[in-house]
Design a protein around this motif. Structure first.
Motif, PDB file in Angstrom:
ATOM      1  N   GLN A  20      -6.540  10.374  -9.666  1.00 53.69           N
ATOM      2  CA  GLN A  20      -7.603  11.214  -9.124  1.00 53.69           C
ATOM      3  C   GLN A  20      -8.871  10.373  -9.039  1.00 53.69           C
ATOM      4  O   GLN A  20      -9.174   9.603  -9.952  1.00 53.69           O
TER       5      GLN A  20
ATOM      6  N   SER B 176      -7.962  12.864  -0.055  1.00 56.34           N
ATOM      7  CA  SER B 176      -9.042  11.887  -0.192  1.00 56.34           C
ATOM      8  C   SER B 176      -9.280  11.484  -1.642  1.00 56.34           C
ATOM      9  O   SER B 176      -9.693  10.356  -1.912  1.00 56.34           O
ATOM     10  N   ASN B 177      -8.981  12.386  -2.582  1.00 55.94           N
ATOM     11  CA  ASN B 177      -9.239  12.069  -3.988  1.00 55.94           C
ATOM     12  C   ASN B 177      -7.998  12.158  -4.876  1.00 55.94           C
ATOM     13  O   ASN B 177      -8.112  12.209  -6.107  1.00 55.94           O
ATOM     14  N   TRP B 178      -6.805  12.167  -4.291  1.00 55.99           N
ATOM     15  CA  TRP B 178      -5.549  12.227  -5.043  1.00 55.99           C
ATOM     16  C   TRP B 178      -4.554  11.229  -4.472  1.00 55.99           C
ATOM     17  O   TRP B 178      -4.461  11.047  -3.257  1.00 55.99           O
ATOM     18  N   ALA B 179      -3.779  10.616  -5.367  1.00 57.81           N
ATOM     19  CA  ALA B 179      -2.733   9.685  -4.950  1.00 57.81           C
ATOM     20  C   ALA B 179      -1.713   9.589  -6.077  1.00 57.81           C
ATOM     21  O   ALA B 179      -2.001   9.978  -7.214  1.00 57.81           O
TER      22      ALA B 179
ATOM     23  N   TRP C 214     -10.726   5.361  -9.103  1.00 60.99           N
ATOM     24  CA  TRP C 214      -9.403   5.957  -9.276  1.00 60.99           C
ATOM     25  C   TRP C 214      -9.042   5.909 -10.746  1.00 60.99           C
ATOM     26  O   TRP C 214      -9.023   4.842 -11.357  1.00 60.99           O
TER      27      TRP C 214
ATOM     28  N   ALA D 100      -7.683   2.268  -0.799  1.00 58.23           N
ATOM     29  CA  ALA D 100      -7.232   3.106  -1.913  1.00 58.23           C
ATOM     30  C   ALA D 100      -6.067   2.437  -2.628  1.00 58.23           C
ATOM     31  O   ALA D 100      -6.040   2.383  -3.868  1.00 58.23           O
ATOM     32  N   ARG D 101      -5.110   1.923  -1.867  1.00 57.25           N
ATOM     33  CA  ARG D 101      -3.959   1.249  -2.481  1.00 57.25           C
ATOM     34  C   ARG D 101      -4.424   0.062  -3.323  1.00 57.25           C
ATOM     35  O   ARG D 101      -3.983  -0.108  -4.461  1.00 57.25           O
TER      36      ARG D 101
ATOM     37  N   ALA E  42      -6.720   3.824   3.589  1.00 57.80           N
ATOM     38  CA  ALA E  42      -5.479   3.829   2.811  1.00 57.80           C
ATOM     39  C   ALA E  42      -5.251   2.480   2.138  1.00 57.80           C
ATOM     40  O   ALA E  42      -4.843   2.421   0.976  1.00 57.80           O
TER      41      ALA E  42
ATOM     42  N   GLN F 114      -1.384   7.907  -0.981  1.00 55.76           N
ATOM     43  CA  GLN F 114      -2.584   8.744  -1.073  1.00 55.76           C
ATOM     44  C   GLN F 114      -2.263  10.084  -0.419  1.00 55.76           C
ATOM     45  O   GLN F 114      -1.898  10.139   0.749  1.00 55.76           O
ATOM     46  N   THR F 115      -2.385  11.157  -1.194  1.00 55.49           N
ATOM     47  CA  THR F 115      -2.014  12.482  -0.701  1.00 55.49           C
ATOM     48  C   THR F 115      -3.201  13.296  -0.224  1.00 55.49           C
ATOM     49  O   THR F 115      -3.024  14.287   0.485  1.00 55.49           O
TER      50      THR F 115
ATOM     51  N   ILE G 192      -6.113   1.274  -6.521  1.00 50.03           N
ATOM     52  CA  ILE G 192      -5.131   1.819  -7.462  1.00 50.03           C
ATOM     53  C   ILE G 192      -4.310   0.686  -8.077  1.00 50.03           C
ATOM     54  O   ILE G 192      -4.052   0.687  -9.292  1.00 50.03           O
TER      55      ILE G 192
END
Length: 146
Positions: free
Chosen positions: A124, A91-94, A131, A17-18, A14, A88-89, A21
């Motif tokens: 995505q 694995s490949n969407w946020a 991302w 990913a953050r 997470a 992050q909602t 992004i």
């Protein structure tokens, strides 16, 4: 099926990913402030959607690039995005919620005016594990003229 992640692995994923992004948002901000339509379009997935106020949705990177060409013909930006949240909602969407403030210059009038918005980006992960913006919408937070 993916193996289950340990809680510490989930936290690390997470955080990664953050950070990715937030880096993508910084790239978008730089492209916007540079009036670089090619760089802006590259920030979107192929079937990305740009939803500007008082305009129909623009779908696909070619159409998005043409929309930004039109925007950059009339105004230039000097704006700063501040990230309010990244969630992050899958694995490949946020999604990311941001606020921006700064100025736009109305080129025809050579007039610099305050600009402030709040934005919603849906990201995505693309096939290259990058991302990209899948959906983007914003609205002004400036007071309405009286």
């Amino acid at each position: 099926m993916k193996p289950s992640l340990r809680p510490s692995d989930e936290d690390e994923a997470a955080t990664s990913a953050r950070q990715q992004i937030e880096n993508a948002l910084a790239q978008y901000e730089a492209a916007l402030n540079a009036s670089d339509t090619t760089a802006v379009a590259k920030m979107f997935v192929a079937d990305g959607v740009f939803m500007a106020p008082n305009n129909p949705s623009v779908i696909g990177t070619d159409a998005i690039q043409r929309a930004y060409d039109g925007i950059f013909e009339t105004i230039s930006f000097g704006t700063e995005l501040t990230v309010a949240e990244v969630v992050q909602t899958a694995s490949n969407w946020a999604f990311a919620r941001t606020n921006s403030k700064g100025f736009v210059t109305l080129k025809a009038l050579e007039q610099r005016v305050p600009d402030a918005n709040h934005e919603l980006f849906i990201f995505q992960m693309d096939a290259n594990d990058q991302w990209k913006i899948a959906r983007y919408s914003f609205a002004t937070t400036n007071p309405l003229p009286r």
